[in-house]
Motif scaffolding. Structure first.
Motif, PDB file in Angstrom:
ATOM      1  N   ALA A 143      -2.162  -2.961   4.533  1.00 56.24           N
ATOM      2  CA  ALA A 143      -0.997  -2.810   3.654  1.00 56.24           C
ATOM      3  C   ALA A 143       0.262  -3.330   4.320  1.00 56.24           C
ATOM      4  N   GLU A 144       1.118  -3.944   3.514  1.00 54.61           N
ATOM      5  CA  GLU A 144       2.449  -4.350   3.982  1.00 54.61           C
ATOM      6  C   GLU A 144       3.400  -3.221   3.583  1.00 54.61           C
ATOM      7  N   VAL A 145       3.757  -2.397   4.548  1.00 54.07           N
ATOM      8  CA  VAL A 145       4.553  -1.211   4.294  1.00 54.07           C
ATOM      9  C   VAL A 145       6.017  -1.481   4.617  1.00 54.07           C
ATOM     10  N   VAL A 146       6.887  -1.175   3.668  1.00 54.92           N
ATOM     11  CA  VAL A 146       8.323  -1.387   3.850  1.00 54.92           C
ATOM     12  C   VAL A 146       8.939  -0.096   4.378  1.00 54.92           C
ATOM     13  N   PRO A 147       9.515  -0.117   5.571  1.00 59.72           N
ATOM     14  CA  PRO A 147      10.112   1.103   6.126  1.00 59.72           C
ATOM     15  C   PRO A 147      11.398   1.474   5.400  1.00 59.72           C
ATOM     16  N   VAL A 148      11.715   2.745   5.401  1.00 50.14           N
ATOM     17  CA  VAL A 148      12.958   3.222   4.801  1.00 50.14           C
ATOM     18  C   VAL A 148      14.161   2.652   5.559  1.00 50.14           C
ATOM     19  N   ALA A 149      14.053   2.605   6.867  1.00 50.11           N
ATOM     20  CA  ALA A 149      15.194   2.187   7.697  1.00 50.11           C
ATOM     21  C   ALA A 149      15.481   0.692   7.578  1.00 50.11           C
ATOM     22  N   THR A 150      14.456  -0.115   7.308  1.00 47.63           N
ATOM     23  CA  THR A 150      14.637  -1.562   7.247  1.00 47.63           C
ATOM     24  C   THR A 150      13.948  -2.113   6.002  1.00 47.63           C
ATOM     25  N   PRO A 151      14.492  -1.885   4.831  1.00 45.38           N
ATOM     26  CA  PRO A 151      13.824  -2.272   3.581  1.00 45.38           C
ATOM     27  C   PRO A 151      13.691  -3.769   3.384  1.00 45.38           C
ATOM     28  N   SER A 152      14.334  -4.581   4.222  1.00 47.58           N
ATOM     29  CA  SER A 152      14.194  -6.030   4.088  1.00 47.58           C
ATOM     30  C   SER A 152      13.009  -6.564   4.890  1.00 47.58           C
ATOM     31  N   ARG A 153      12.346  -5.686   5.607  1.00 46.61           N
ATOM     32  CA  ARG A 153      11.205  -6.094   6.409  1.00 46.61           C
ATOM     33  C   ARG A 153       9.993  -5.269   6.019  1.00 46.61           C
ATOM     34  N   TYR A 154       8.823  -5.627   6.561  1.00 48.19           N
ATOM     35  CA  TYR A 154       7.638  -4.811   6.339  1.00 48.19           C
ATOM     36  C   TYR A 154       6.794  -4.765   7.599  1.00 48.19           C
ATOM     37  N   LEU A 155       6.018  -3.722   7.686  1.00 49.12           N
ATOM     38  CA  LEU A 155       5.075  -3.539   8.785  1.00 49.12           C
ATOM     39  C   LEU A 155       3.667  -3.731   8.242  1.00 49.12           C
ATOM     40  N   GLU A 156       2.825  -4.362   9.018  1.00 53.75           N
ATOM     41  CA  GLU A 156       1.435  -4.527   8.616  1.00 53.75           C
ATOM     42  C   GLU A 156       0.633  -3.377   9.221  1.00 53.75           C
ATOM     43  N   VAL A 157      -0.003  -2.626   8.352  1.00 56.69           N
ATOM     44  CA  VAL A 157      -0.736  -1.435   8.781  1.00 56.69           C
ATOM     45  C   VAL A 157      -2.210  -1.600   8.421  1.00 56.69           C
ATOM     46  N   TRP A 158      -3.077  -1.169   9.318  1.00 51.90           N
ATOM     47  CA  TRP A 158      -4.521  -1.241   9.107  1.00 51.90           C
ATOM     48  C   TRP A 158      -5.128   0.160   9.099  1.00 51.90           C
ATOM     49  N   GLY A 159      -6.152   0.332   8.307  1.00 53.88           N
ATOM     50  CA  GLY A 159      -6.939   1.554   8.350  1.00 53.88           C
ATOM     51  C   GLY A 159      -7.981   1.465   9.444  1.00 53.88           C
ATOM     52  N   GLN A 160      -8.722   2.554   9.608  1.00 52.55           N
ATOM     53  CA  GLN A 160      -9.708   2.618  10.683  1.00 52.55           C
ATOM     54  C   GLN A 160     -11.036   1.972  10.299  1.00 52.55           C
ATOM     55  N   GLY A 161     -11.221   1.702   9.036  1.00 49.24           N
ATOM     56  CA  GLY A 161     -12.432   1.047   8.569  1.00 49.24           C
ATOM     57  C   GLY A 161     -13.465   2.019   8.038  1.00 49.24           C
ATOM     58  N   THR A 162     -14.238   1.559   7.087  1.00 42.87           N
ATOM     59  CA  THR A 162     -15.351   2.346   6.552  1.00 42.87           C
ATOM     60  C   THR A 162     -16.580   1.433   6.475  1.00 42.87           C
ATOM     61  N   LEU A 163     -17.704   1.944   6.953  1.00 40.55           N
ATOM     62  CA  LEU A 163     -18.911   1.137   7.058  1.00 40.55           C
ATOM     63  C   LEU A 163     -19.694   1.132   5.753  1.00 40.55           C
ATOM     64  N   VAL A 164     -20.030  -0.063   5.314  1.00 39.87           N
ATOM     65  CA  VAL A 164     -20.907  -0.240   4.159  1.00 39.87           C
ATOM     66  C   VAL A 164     -22.179  -0.914   4.653  1.00 39.87           C
ATOM     67  N   THR A 165     -23.304  -0.271   4.407  1.00 40.94           N
ATOM     68  CA  THR A 165     -24.595  -0.822   4.804  1.00 40.94           C
ATOM     69  C   THR A 165     -25.455  -0.980   3.567  1.00 40.94           C
ATOM     70  N   VAL A 166     -25.941  -2.181   3.349  1.00 41.96           N
ATOM     71  CA  VAL A 166     -26.752  -2.476   2.171  1.00 41.96           C
ATOM     72  C   VAL A 166     -28.173  -2.785   2.630  1.00 41.96           C
ATOM     73  N   SER A 167     -29.109  -1.993   2.157  1.00 41.26           N
ATOM     74  CA  SER A 167     -30.505  -2.194   2.536  1.00 41.26           C
ATOM     75  C   SER A 167     -31.203  -3.053   1.490  1.00 41.26           C
ATOM     76  N   SER A 168     -32.147  -3.849   1.969  1.00 40.48           N
ATOM     77  CA  SER A 168     -32.857  -4.763   1.051  1.00 40.48           C
ATOM     78  C   SER A 168     -34.117  -4.126   0.506  1.00 40.48           C
TER      79      SER A 168
END
Length: 122
Positions: free
Chosen positions: A97-122
């Motif tokens: 996500a490109e998150v816009v901080p309250v303190a600097t609304p003209s900029r954004y921070l790039e934030v990542w989640g920790q990830g979720t595993l998807v496994t597909v079996s055949s």
């Protein structure tokens, strides 16, 4: 501090469906683009889909027609519906996500989640 928390991954048989969710929490002004990326074993992380705050979407060519990204701006949540799952969809799926901080609304921070595993079996 802004956090992204993904959920919805798991083990699924080929042909099945999954819905991934990613919720943003913390103190921020707004969120611009939200997206999903994935990283398969031994491969680089790749873009899956993005959606902006107006609902405009962008998909990787390899997933068009099977995946749908959507967003609930009121809940700061982005979803990824994956249909007709294939073994090659097996990967860790990351929310971004490109998150816009309250303190600097003209900029954004790039934030990542920790990830979720998807496994597909055949």
């Amino acid at each position: 501090q802004v956090q992204l928390v993904e959920s919805g991954g798991g083990l699924v048989q080929a042909g099945g469906s999954l819905r991934l969710s990613c919720a943003a929490s913390g103190y921020f002004f707004s969120i611009n683009v939200m997206g999903w990326y994935r990283q398969a074993p031994g491969k680089q992380r790749e873009l899956v889909a993005t959606i902006n705050s107006s609902g405009s979407t962008n998909y990787a060519e390899s997933v068009k027609g099977r995946l749908t990204i959507s967003r609930d701006n009121a809940e700061n949540t982005v979803y990824l519906q994956i249909n007709s799952l294939k073994p090659e969809d097996t990967a860790v799926y990351y929310c971004n996500a490109e998150v816009v901080p309250v303190a600097t609304p003209s900029r954004y921070l790039e934030v990542w989640g920790q990830g979720t595993l998807v496994t597909v079996s055949s």
